[in-house]
Scaffold this motif. Sequence first.
Motif, PDB file in Angstrom:
ATOM      1  N   SER A   1       0.314  -1.186   0.205  1.00 21.11           N
ATOM      2  CA  SER A   1       0.099  -0.017  -0.137  1.00 21.11           C
ATOM      3  C   SER A   1       0.475   1.183  -0.131  1.00 21.11           C
TER       4      SER A   1
ATOM      5  N   GLU B   1      -5.992  -8.846   3.016  1.00 17.52           N
ATOM      6  CA  GLU B   1      -5.660  -8.758   3.578  1.00 17.52           C
ATOM      7  C   GLU B   1      -6.860  -9.373   4.574  1.00 17.52           C
TER       8      GLU B   1
ATOM      9  N   THR C   1      -6.227 -13.139   5.287  1.00 17.19           N
ATOM     10  CA  THR C   1      -5.257 -13.335   6.002  1.00 17.19           C
ATOM     11  C   THR C   1      -5.441 -13.261   7.930  1.00 17.19           C
ATOM     12  N   GLN C   2      -6.167 -12.116   7.917  1.00 15.25           N
ATOM     13  CA  GLN C   2      -6.356 -11.596   9.608  1.00 15.25           C
ATOM     14  C   GLN C   2      -7.456 -12.428   9.338  1.00 15.25           C
TER      15      GLN C   2
ATOM     16  N   TRP D   1      -6.420  -1.441   6.487  1.00 16.78           N
ATOM     17  CA  TRP D   1      -5.701  -1.705   8.096  1.00 16.78           C
ATOM     18  C   TRP D   1      -7.446  -2.036   9.109  1.00 16.78           C
TER      19      TRP D   1
ATOM     20  N   ARG E   1      -2.106 -15.480  17.297  1.00 17.36           N
ATOM     21  CA  ARG E   1      -0.932 -15.732  16.600  1.00 17.36           C
ATOM     22  C   ARG E   1      -1.067 -17.560  17.044  1.00 17.36           C
TER      23      ARG E   1
ATOM     24  N   TYR F   1       0.577 -21.665  13.196  1.00 22.23           N
ATOM     25  CA  TYR F   1       0.990 -20.584  13.086  1.00 22.23           C
ATOM     26  C   TYR F   1       1.871 -20.796  12.347  1.00 22.23           C
TER      27      TYR F   1
ATOM     28  N   HIS G   1       7.977  -6.484  -1.161  1.00 27.76           N
ATOM     29  CA  HIS G   1       7.214  -6.135  -0.007  1.00 27.76           C
ATOM     30  C   HIS G   1       8.000  -4.995   0.919  1.00 27.76           C
TER      31      HIS G   1
ATOM     32  N   THR H   1       5.913 -12.451  14.032  1.00 28.80           N
ATOM     33  CA  THR H   1       5.013 -12.957  13.952  1.00 28.80           C
ATOM     34  C   THR H   1       4.360 -12.434  12.648  1.00 28.80           C
ATOM     35  N   THR H   2       4.713 -12.125  12.015  1.00 27.24           N
ATOM     36  CA  THR H   2       3.813 -11.896  10.710  1.00 27.24           C
ATOM     37  C   THR H   2       3.503 -13.085  10.102  1.00 27.24           C
TER      38      THR H   2
ATOM     39  N   LEU I   1       2.378 -13.634   7.613  1.00 26.59           N
ATOM     40  CA  LEU I   1       3.065 -13.511   5.984  1.00 26.59           C
ATOM     41  C   LEU I   1       4.687 -12.860   5.484  1.00 26.59           C
TER      42      LEU I   1
ATOM     43  N   PHE J   1       5.947 -13.892   0.068  1.00 26.57           N
ATOM     44  CA  PHE J   1       5.216 -12.951  -0.192  1.00 26.57           C
ATOM     45  C   PHE J   1       5.246 -13.008  -1.610  1.00 26.57           C
TER      46      PHE J   1
END
Length: 163
Positions: A10, A39, A42-43, A63, A74, A86, A123, A133-134, A136, A141
């Motif tokens: 973004s 997004e 994913t969330q 957001w 998570r 996870y 990215h 802890t992402t 992705l 990605f």
Amino acid sequence: MTQKILNISSASSDWRGLALSNFVLSPFVLDGALYASVEGFTQGIKFAENDINRRAAFESSGWPAKYLGETADRSGAYWQGHRIPYGSDEHHRLIERAIRARILQSEGLRAALKSTAGMTLIHEPGTGAESPTTSLPATVFCRILTQLRSELLDDVSSAMIDR
Ligand SMILES: Nc1c(N[C@@H]2O[C@H](COP(=O)(O)O)[C@@H](O)[C@H]2O)[nH]c(=O)[nH]c1=O
């Protein structure tokens, strides 16, 4: 001179980077269900199937989706009655299916991704260091998008949601 690096986020200065970012509101269908954005998907999968935050995330983007996901513990991802560890390969593959579904379901997104041929996809959302802890990592990605681009450039008919 042609730009050789393309930021898919973004924060991209290139419209294709914005369009191909996961944040954008961009409906797609996966396994017969409708999602507002990658997004949000994913969330949302960070919440158990009976959690009200799951549906709210699936109907969101950008957001608002990201902030919702920050309230998840998570520890797992939840899909079709299963709990996925996870950050595992299986978790990344599930997100990959959503990314591939969204792009493959849009002729414009397919053409936009193909038009980046030869560019290195990165990215960099500009929000500081990547979270440990992402769900992705940027490397995953960008690998997904680069692989899909190469399939599309080779032969459109061979690119599928499930590799
Ligand atoms: N922060 C950010 C993006 N981060 C996005 O968040 C997702 C991973 O979420 P998480 O598991 O919470 O780390 C992944 O889709 C990644 O692209 N993307 C963007 O375009 N712009 C942003 O500003």
